[in-house]
Write an enzyme that holds these catalytic residues in place. Structure first.
Site, PDB file in Angstrom:
ATOM      1  CG  PHE A 147      -1.790   1.320   1.128  1.00 50.10           C
ATOM      2  CD1 PHE A 147      -3.003   1.312   0.459  1.00 50.10           C
ATOM      3  CD2 PHE A 147      -1.339   2.518   1.657  1.00 50.10           C
ATOM      4  CE1 PHE A 147      -3.755   2.485   0.337  1.00 50.10           C
ATOM      5  CE2 PHE A 147      -2.086   3.695   1.529  1.00 50.10           C
ATOM      6  CZ  PHE A 147      -3.292   3.669   0.875  1.00 50.10           C
ATOM      7  CG  ASP A 232       6.406   3.862   1.310  1.00 50.75           C
ATOM      8  OD1 ASP A 232       6.463   4.629   2.293  1.00 50.75           O
ATOM      9  OD2 ASP A 232       5.392   3.741   0.601  1.00 50.75           O
ATOM     10  CE  LYS A 261      -0.016   7.121   6.499  1.00 51.69           C
ATOM     11  NZ  LYS A 261       0.260   6.019   5.599  1.00 51.69           N
TER      12      LYS A 261
HETATM   13  C1  LIG Z   1      -0.060   6.072   4.115  1.00 53.17           C
HETATM   14  C2  LIG Z   1       0.991   5.523   3.212  1.00 53.17           C
HETATM   15  C3  LIG Z   1       1.261   6.110   1.955  1.00 53.17           C
HETATM   16  C4  LIG Z   1       0.410   7.212   1.372  1.00 53.17           C
HETATM   17  O1  LIG Z   1       0.385   8.368   2.118  1.00 53.17           O
HETATM   18  P1  LIG Z   1      -0.759   9.481   1.869  1.00 53.17           P
HETATM   19  O2  LIG Z   1      -0.303  10.637   2.697  1.00 53.17           O
HETATM   20  O3  LIG Z   1      -2.054   8.891   2.339  1.00 53.17           O
HETATM   21  O4  LIG Z   1      -0.781   9.768   0.418  1.00 53.17           O
HETATM   22  C5  LIG Z   1       2.326   5.612   1.226  1.00 53.17           C
HETATM   23  N1  LIG Z   1       3.074   4.593   1.676  1.00 53.17           N
HETATM   24  C6  LIG Z   1       2.837   4.007   2.869  1.00 53.17           C
HETATM   25  C7  LIG Z   1       3.708   2.891   3.325  1.00 53.17           C
HETATM   26  C8  LIG Z   1       1.779   4.430   3.665  1.00 53.17           C
HETATM   27  O5  LIG Z   1       1.513   3.818   4.825  1.00 53.17           O
END
Ligand SMILES: *Cc1c(COP(=O)(O)O)cnc(C)c1O
Length: 408
Positions: A147, A232, A261
């Site tokens: 994700f 990521d 985040k």
């Molecule tokens: C939440 C998340 C995203 C996307 O972030 P948004 O601010 O919602 O666009 C990308 N990668 C990971 C691992 C995430 O948990």
């Protein structure tokens, strides 16, 4: 439709949201009015312990006073200059982030998905200009179960049917391999592979922790094949797993890492792509950008959000409290629990089919004053702010134990 303006009741706000909002979320019915630290208060004055942290955005706790001060102070001075001009918050923020993580350069964006998109553009361009991949042939290897955001390109390489259904056609150039399988990565690499991109722990995928040493093995494979490793850390980073970056567990340094985040402690959307002089060097003025990226308000907030993580030893606390919380959850001998897993304060409780889904457990926990959210239908995630104390965890456990035993 007429709404009764009994403004203090939860139902009033729920009705408004259901009537006027798009129906793309299924929230638990708790209408939050204010929050501080690990606690939120609803419009009826009931308090809850937040065990989601807005999907790991408020690692520093809700309404952290130092971050709030930075926001208010900066908001009174200048909030947006665009990158057409420079501002006096951007440089100091970049320096703080680079010194903390050991990376050389930062490209600032706002949301996580934008950071992922930026990394995709960067590694593709690196593939063409540095590695010498023939035009339009660059491949990026990603993992099943990922994700990484909700843009059309990113959902194009999702393995969730619902995320994709009705939204095609999708961007080509992505190859999927099973998560946790280093041999599969090695087999999937071709001379046109620019990068391999993964999450150190799959968060939305269900708190999936790969086998020990996996990240180290894939880092070696990438290095041998001149393939960039993109990690990521948008959810796992900034202390969530008990290290500043989850990749540290395998002693790995991605060529590119993504943060978002918690980078702003929940005050403002701030994300970042971090890399080296060489890789980031593929970008020239005009190649890429964002109107809000690097704005002085976000930069001021993010710099303090990073500082308090370190100064207040939140990473160390996440390691200690995470171990305790996970241990205590694992000791609950529930017939409904399949497995408790995770790292630091990113914990998943995976329920058996006979539990009848995680949603009803999350609703029961909410009724008891503990806020959690189900993921993938059968997993309850526990991810409280990193400032949580042992006493607060014990308070939660007193309520979690009977609920996990099905006593509700
Ligand atoms: C939440 C998340 C995203 C996307 O972030 P948004 O601010 O919602 O666009 C990308 N990668 C990971 C691992 C995430 O948990």
């Amino acid at each position: 439709m007429h709404f009764l303006e009994q403004q203090q009741t939860s139902q009033y706000y729920i009705d408004l949201e259901e009537h006027y909002g798009a129906n793309n979320y299924h929230p638990l019915d708790v209408v939050i009015h204010e929050a501080a630290g690990c606690w939120v208060t609803d419009v009826d004055g009931k308090q809850y312990l937040d065990c989601l942290s807005a999907y790991s955005c408020v690692n520093q706790g809700h309404a952290h006073p130092k971050i709030r001060e930075a926001l208010i102070e900066q908001a009174g001075r200048v909030t947006l200059t665009s990158r057409a001009f420079r501002n006096d918050q951007f440089g100091p923020y970049l320096e703080t982030l680079c010194k903390l993580t050991g990376y050389q350069r930062v490209l600032p964006m706002n949301t996580g998905a934008e950071a992922v998109e930026t990394a995709i553009k960067m590694v593709r361009k690196w593939g063409y200009k540095v590695k010498g991949i023939p035009a339009e042939r660059a491949e990026i290897i990603i993992c099943a179960g990922n994700f990484q955001g909700r843009t059309t390109t990113i959902i194009g390489f999702s393995s969730e049917d619902q995320y994709r259904d009705g939204f095609g056609p999708f961007t080509p150039g992505f190859i999927s391999v099973p998560y946790g399988d280093a041999a599969a990565l090695e087999k999937a690499i071709t001379p046109n592979t620019a990068a391999f991109m993964l999450e150190p722990i799959q968060g939305e995928g269900g708190i999936i922790v790969p086998p020990a040493g996996y990240l180290k093995r894939v880092a070696d494979i990438c290095k041998r094949n001149n393939v960039l490793l993109v990690v990521d850390e948008i959810q796992t980073g900034l202390g969530r797993t008990g290290k500043l970056l989850a990749q540290e567990y395998d002693d790995v340094r991605g060529d590119v890492i993504l943060l978002g985040k918690a980078l702003s402690g929940g005050y403002y959307p701030v994300s970042a792509v971090l890399s080296s002089n060489e890789i980031m060097g593929v970008f020239n003025p005009g190649d890429h950008g964002s109107t809000f990226g690097g704005n002085p308000l976000g930069a001021a907030v993010a710099r303090v959000a990073l500082n308090v993580l370190v100064e207040e030893r939140m990473v160390e606390n996440a390691a200690e409290m995470g171990e305790y919380f996970q241990e205590q959850l694992a000791e609950i001998n529930s017939p409904y629990v399949n497995e408790v897993r995770g790292r630091g304060l990113l914990i998943g409780v995976d329920l058996k089919p006979e539990a009848g889904g995680a949603r009803r457990f999350c609703e029961a926990l909410r009724d008891q004053g503990v806020l959690c959210k189900e993921t993938h239908g059968h997993i309850i995630r526990f991810a409280p702010p990193l400032i949580i104390t042992k006493e607060e965890i014990d308070w939660a456990l007193e309520r979690v134990r009977p609920v996990l035993m099905g006593q509700f």
